[in-house]
Enzyme design. Structure first.
Site, PDB file in Angstrom:
ATOM      1  N   TYR A 105      44.020  78.863  30.288  1.00  0.00           N
ATOM      2  CA  TYR A 105      44.109  79.000  31.759  1.00  0.00           C
ATOM      3  C   TYR A 105      43.995  77.639  32.461  1.00  0.00           C
ATOM      4  N   LEU A 158      45.695  78.947  19.899  1.00  0.00           N
ATOM      5  CA  LEU A 158      46.233  80.146  20.558  1.00  0.00           C
ATOM      6  C   LEU A 158      45.346  81.373  20.357  1.00  0.00           C
ATOM      7  N   ASN A 206      43.119  82.416  22.335  1.00  0.00           N
ATOM      8  CA  ASN A 206      42.937  83.120  23.611  1.00  0.00           C
ATOM      9  C   ASN A 206      44.064  82.766  24.585  1.00  0.00           C
ATOM     10  N   ASP A 218      43.527  74.374  14.688  1.00  0.00           N
ATOM     11  CA  ASP A 218      42.159  74.778  15.014  1.00  0.00           C
ATOM     12  C   ASP A 218      41.253  73.556  14.900  1.00  0.00           C
ATOM     13  N   PHE A 272      39.476  71.061  26.518  1.00  0.00           N
ATOM     14  CA  PHE A 272      39.223  72.402  27.065  1.00  0.00           C
ATOM     15  C   PHE A 272      38.910  73.413  25.965  1.00  0.00           C
ATOM     16  N   SER A 277      30.275  73.343  32.311  1.00  0.00           N
ATOM     17  CA  SER A 277      30.243  74.526  33.184  1.00  0.00           C
ATOM     18  C   SER A 277      28.964  74.524  34.001  1.00  0.00           C
ATOM     19  N   ALA A 278      29.043  75.102  35.179  1.00  0.00           N
ATOM     20  CA  ALA A 278      27.835  75.276  36.000  1.00  0.00           C
ATOM     21  C   ALA A 278      26.863  76.219  35.317  1.00  0.00           C
ATOM     22  N   TYR A 301      26.578  80.808  24.879  1.00  0.00           N
ATOM     23  CA  TYR A 301      27.744  80.089  25.396  1.00  0.00           C
ATOM     24  C   TYR A 301      27.298  78.885  26.229  1.00  0.00           C
ATOM     25  N   LYS A 306      27.472  74.417  25.788  1.00  0.00           N
ATOM     26  CA  LYS A 306      27.877  73.381  26.757  1.00  0.00           C
ATOM     27  C   LYS A 306      26.756  72.348  26.922  1.00  0.00           C
ATOM     28  N   ASN A 324      33.140  78.439  39.651  1.00  0.00           N
ATOM     29  CA  ASN A 324      33.876  79.653  39.260  1.00  0.00           C
ATOM     30  C   ASN A 324      35.381  79.487  39.492  1.00  0.00           C
ATOM     31  N   PRO A 351      22.606  92.003  33.857  1.00  0.00           N
ATOM     32  CA  PRO A 351      21.510  91.169  33.363  1.00  0.00           C
ATOM     33  C   PRO A 351      21.913  89.700  33.270  1.00  0.00           C
TER      34      PRO A 351
HETATM   35  P1  NAD Z   1      40.923  79.701  27.905  1.00  0.00           P
HETATM   36  O1  NAD Z   1      40.352  80.614  26.882  1.00  0.00           O
HETATM   37  O2  NAD Z   1      42.041  80.197  28.729  1.00  0.00           O
HETATM   38  O3  NAD Z   1      41.361  78.316  27.234  1.00  0.00           O
HETATM   39  C1  NAD Z   1      40.709  77.791  26.105  1.00  0.00           C
HETATM   40  C2  NAD Z   1      41.782  77.436  25.090  1.00  0.00           C
HETATM   41  O4  NAD Z   1      41.151  76.869  23.930  1.00  0.00           O
HETATM   42  C3  NAD Z   1      42.579  78.651  24.608  1.00  0.00           C
HETATM   43  O5  NAD Z   1      43.947  78.380  24.744  1.00  0.00           O
HETATM   44  C4  NAD Z   1      42.158  78.817  23.162  1.00  0.00           C
HETATM   45  O6  NAD Z   1      43.217  79.337  22.377  1.00  0.00           O
HETATM   46  C5  NAD Z   1      41.771  77.397  22.773  1.00  0.00           C
HETATM   47  N1  NAD Z   1      40.796  77.283  21.683  1.00  0.00           N
HETATM   48  C6  NAD Z   1      39.584  77.890  21.587  1.00  0.00           C
HETATM   49  N2  NAD Z   1      38.962  77.523  20.453  1.00  0.00           N
HETATM   50  C7  NAD Z   1      39.793  76.648  19.820  1.00  0.00           C
HETATM   51  C8  NAD Z   1      39.718  75.932  18.605  1.00  0.00           C
HETATM   52  N3  NAD Z   1      38.679  76.045  17.775  1.00  0.00           N
HETATM   53  N4  NAD Z   1      40.748  75.131  18.271  1.00  0.00           N
HETATM   54  C9  NAD Z   1      41.816  75.015  19.075  1.00  0.00           C
HETATM   55  N5  NAD Z   1      41.955  75.679  20.227  1.00  0.00           N
HETATM   56  C10 NAD Z   1      40.948  76.491  20.604  1.00  0.00           C
HETATM   57  O7  NAD Z   1      39.712  79.245  28.823  1.00  0.00           O
HETATM   58  P2  NAD Z   1      39.709  78.447  30.205  1.00  0.00           P
HETATM   59  O8  NAD Z   1      39.239  79.377  31.252  1.00  0.00           O
HETATM   60  O9  NAD Z   1      40.982  77.720  30.384  1.00  0.00           O
HETATM   61  O10 NAD Z   1      38.524  77.432  29.918  1.00  0.00           O
HETATM   62  C11 NAD Z   1      38.760  76.132  29.425  1.00  0.00           C
HETATM   63  C12 NAD Z   1      37.444  75.446  29.184  1.00  0.00           C
HETATM   64  O11 NAD Z   1      36.689  75.435  30.397  1.00  0.00           O
HETATM   65  C13 NAD Z   1      36.552  76.148  28.150  1.00  0.00           C
HETATM   66  O12 NAD Z   1      35.904  75.170  27.381  1.00  0.00           O
HETATM   67  C14 NAD Z   1      35.566  76.918  28.999  1.00  0.00           C
HETATM   68  O13 NAD Z   1      34.338  77.098  28.337  1.00  0.00           O
HETATM   69  C15 NAD Z   1      35.402  75.984  30.197  1.00  0.00           C
HETATM   70  N6  NAD Z   1      34.994  76.690  31.426  1.00  0.00           N
HETATM   71  C16 NAD Z   1      35.703  77.774  31.849  1.00  0.00           C
HETATM   72  C17 NAD Z   1      35.273  78.459  32.983  1.00  0.00           C
HETATM   73  C18 NAD Z   1      35.996  79.694  33.441  1.00  0.00           C
HETATM   74  O14 NAD Z   1      35.387  80.527  34.131  1.00  0.00           O
HETATM   75  N7  NAD Z   1      37.278  79.873  33.136  1.00  0.00           N
HETATM   76  C19 NAD Z   1      34.167  77.998  33.708  1.00  0.00           C
HETATM   77  C20 NAD Z   1      33.489  76.860  33.255  1.00  0.00           C
HETATM   78  C21 NAD Z   1      33.910  76.212  32.102  1.00  0.00           C
HETATM   79  C1  WQD Z   2      30.914  86.473  39.787  1.00  0.00           C
HETATM   80  C2  WQD Z   2      30.148  87.455  40.657  1.00  0.00           C
HETATM   81  C3  WQD Z   2      28.935  89.097  39.382  1.00  0.00           C
HETATM   82  C4  WQD Z   2      32.500  91.074  37.742  1.00  0.00           C
HETATM   83  C5  WQD Z   2      30.785  83.397  34.631  1.00  0.00           C
HETATM   84  C6  WQD Z   2      30.104  82.776  33.438  1.00  0.00           C
HETATM   85  C7  WQD Z   2      30.024  81.289  33.616  1.00  0.00           C
HETATM   86  C8  WQD Z   2      31.383  80.657  33.955  1.00  0.00           C
HETATM   87  C9  WQD Z   2      32.089  81.408  35.042  1.00  0.00           C
HETATM   88  C10 WQD Z   2      32.369  79.705  32.012  1.00  0.00           C
HETATM   89  C11 WQD Z   2      28.743  87.775  40.132  1.00  0.00           C
HETATM   90  C12 WQD Z   2      30.024  89.763  40.206  1.00  0.00           C
HETATM   91  C13 WQD Z   2      31.625  90.238  38.417  1.00  0.00           C
HETATM   92  C14 WQD Z   2      32.603  92.423  38.149  1.00  0.00           C
HETATM   93  C15 WQD Z   2      30.977  91.997  39.875  1.00  0.00           C
HETATM   94  N1  WQD Z   2      32.265  80.658  32.839  1.00  0.00           N
HETATM   95  N2  WQD Z   2      30.903  90.689  39.458  1.00  0.00           N
HETATM   96  N3  WQD Z   2      31.831  92.829  39.204  1.00  0.00           N
HETATM   97  O1  WQD Z   2      28.893  85.317  36.285  1.00  0.00           O
HETATM   98  O2  WQD Z   2      29.210  83.562  38.080  1.00  0.00           O
HETATM   99  O3  WQD Z   2      30.030  83.137  35.811  1.00  0.00           O
HETATM  100  O4  WQD Z   2      32.094  82.805  34.767  1.00  0.00           O
HETATM  101  O5  WQD Z   2      31.727  78.714  31.912  1.00  0.00           O
HETATM  102  O6  WQD Z   2      29.522  80.818  32.417  1.00  0.00           O
HETATM  103  O7  WQD Z   2      28.811  83.328  33.320  1.00  0.00           O
HETATM  104  O8  WQD Z   2      31.208  84.785  37.189  1.00  0.00           O
HETATM  105  O9  WQD Z   2      33.184  86.103  37.770  1.00  0.00           O
HETATM  106  O10 WQD Z   2      31.582  87.013  36.048  1.00  0.00           O
HETATM  107  O11 WQD Z   2      30.883  86.934  38.426  1.00  0.00           O
HETATM  108  O12 WQD Z   2      30.310  92.433  40.813  1.00  0.00           O
HETATM  109  O13 WQD Z   2      33.339  93.230  37.553  1.00  0.00           O
HETATM  110  O14 WQD Z   2      30.841  88.714  40.653  1.00  0.00           O
HETATM  111  O15 WQD Z   2      27.772  89.892  39.335  1.00  0.00           O
HETATM  112  O16 WQD Z   2      27.918  87.952  41.252  1.00  0.00           O
HETATM  113  P1  WQD Z   2      29.715  84.254  36.869  1.00  0.00           P
HETATM  114  P2  WQD Z   2      31.796  86.236  37.286  1.00  0.00           P
END
Ligand code: NAD
Ligand code: WQD
Length: 336
Positions: free
Chosen positions: A11, A33, A35, A58, A80, A124-125, A148, A152, A178, A292
């Site tokens: 993403y 690939l 995810n 991988d 990423f 991540s936050a 998770y 980080k 987010n 939770p």
């Molecule tokens: P995503 O799952 O869409 O992208 C992650 C990509 O990494 C995927 O394409 C997956 O196939 C690939 N991948 C995973 N493990 C791998 C491995 N061992 N080798 C090679 N490729 C691998 O996720 P995203 O939402 O794009 O997130 C990207 C990064 O940002 C992640 O590290 C995630 O933890 C971090 N992040 C995401 C969010 C969020 O809410 N989307 C928030 C904070 C941090």
């Molecule tokens: C947002 C708000 C829920 C779904 C998560 C991960 C965090 C980061 C970002 C990667 C909250 C509420 C949610 C639903 C709801 N990812 N909610 N109904 O929890 O802030 O963070 O994603 O690093 O690590 O924990 O994001 O989008 O899940 O929730 O009411 O079906 O929406 O309770 O208040 P969150 P979220």
């Protein structure tokens, strides 16, 4: 610059790849690939008019990442690749520590052998845990509450130790709040596998008819409307943040950490309202119990990134929902 993007088919990685290409960088992508789908990259190629060398591999396969890094000419890596489902990490912590922590160690080893010393890491936050001392600044103590989040936190410690050991490294950890939204073309966007855990993709799937209603996790939080408050940041603003981080490292070494958020919190009800307005339809919801581990309120102190990186988010919640909806309605089942 020539930039290797791990997880670039995912993403945030696909949107950032497009931004990098549009800024004139050369990009190659490494992804297993697990995810994601290559269709995202095909579309990034289409939007940018550029070719993206893709390596399916991988990070746990050290020889695979070694041979890509050894190809030569890579100036920086944006990392990423990782697993990100909080619930799954609680059920299967070893999978998360192996994939995220060991995968990063392999990447760093390959970079070291190839002489690549610039890295931007997706943190991540979530590293701030359930801290409710908002706004959350980079000085807020780290206290991740699930495996998770701890991957980080641990990776940030490893990166910091590496910078201390060798002053040639420049490493930036970006702590995303987010992420939501999609590229304005509607051609690329978030394509969660299975039922989304995150709010915005779930709301989007309700809007497109894949689920009946949104279940709001808690209505008794100490917030103005009783629902959880988060800092939703447009994925294209995040992509710009990565570009800014790369530029910032060009004349610096050491370890940097920045929050990427908007500095502004929105409640679950506000997100549902904004999405309803974008989609032009009512989105049904019900109230359920708190989830939770959820904090009541989380939003970013954005001053450090504004001052240090010269970056600030430009897009608001309405635009985020409009762009997310454009993607969702034209791709109701994602890339499939
Ligand atoms: P995503 O799952 O869409 O992208 C992650 C990509 O990494 C995927 O394409 C997956 O196939 C690939 N991948 C995973 N493990 C791998 C491995 N061992 N080798 C090679 N490729 C691998 O996720 P995203 O939402 O794009 O997130 C990207 C990064 O940002 C992640 O590290 C995630 O933890 C971090 N992040 C995401 C969010 C969020 O809410 N989307 C928030 C904070 C941090
Ligand atoms: C947002 C708000 C829920 C779904 C998560 C991960 C965090 C980061 C970002 C990667 C909250 C509420 C949610 C639903 C709801 N990812 N909610 N109904 O929890 O802030 O963070 O994603 O690093 O690590 O924990 O994001 O989008 O899940 O929730 O009411 O079906 O929406 O309770 O208040 P969150 P979220």
């Amino acid at each position: 610059m020539k930039v290797l993007v791990t997880g670039g088919a995912g993403y945030i990685g696909s949107h950032t790849t497009l931004t990098l290409l549009e800024a004139g960088h050369e990009v190659m992508v490494f992804d297993n690939l697990t995810n994601s789908s290559v269709e995202s990259l095909r579309r990034v190629g289409e939007l940018s008019g550029k070719k993206i060398p893709f390596y399916r591999g991988d990070l746990l396969d050290e020889t695979a990442i070694d041979s890509v890094c050894a190809e030569g000419g890579i100036d920086a890596v944006i990392h990423f690749a990782g697993l990100k489902a909080v619930g799954e990490s609680v059920a299967n912590p070893l999978k998360y520590y192996r994939n995220n922590v060991a995968g990063t160690l392999n990447l760093l080893g390959s970079m070291e052998r190839a002489g690549i010393r610039q890295l931007v890491f997706s943190s991540s936050a979530t590293v701030y845990g359930a801290s409710e001392r908002v706004p959350l600044s980079e000085q807020t103590p780290l206290d991740a509450t699930n495996p998770y989040g701890r991957t980080k936190e641990q990776i940030e410690v490893i990166l910091s130790d590496l910078c201390h050991s060798d002053p040639q490294w420049a490493i930036t950890a970006l702590r995303y709040f987010n992420p939501a939204g999609a590229h304005s073309s509607g051609r690329i966007g978030e394509d969660p596998q299975g039922v989304p855990n995150n709010l915005v993709p779930f709301v989007a799937q309700v809007a497109v008819g894949r689920h009946e209603k949104v279940l709001i996790h808690g209505s008794d939080y100490p917030t103005p409307d009783g629902t959880g408050v988060r800092d939703y940041i447009h994925v294209m603003d995040l992509a710009d943040g990565h570009l800014a981080a790369l530029q910032h490292m060009q004349d610096r070494t050491g370890m940097f950490r920045w929050n990427l958020g908007t500095g502004f919190g929105s409640s679950v009800l506000e997100v549902i309202d904004a999405f309803s307005a974008a989609a032009g339809k009512r989105i049904a919801f019900d109230y359920g119990p708190r989830r939770p581990g959820d904090a009541a309120i989380s939003y970013s102190d954005v001053s450090a990134a504004q001052l240090g990186l010269g970056w600030a988010a430009k897009r608001n919640l309405a635009q985020m929902c409009e762009d997310h909806w454009r993607w969702q309605k034209s791709n109701p089942t994602g890339y499939n």
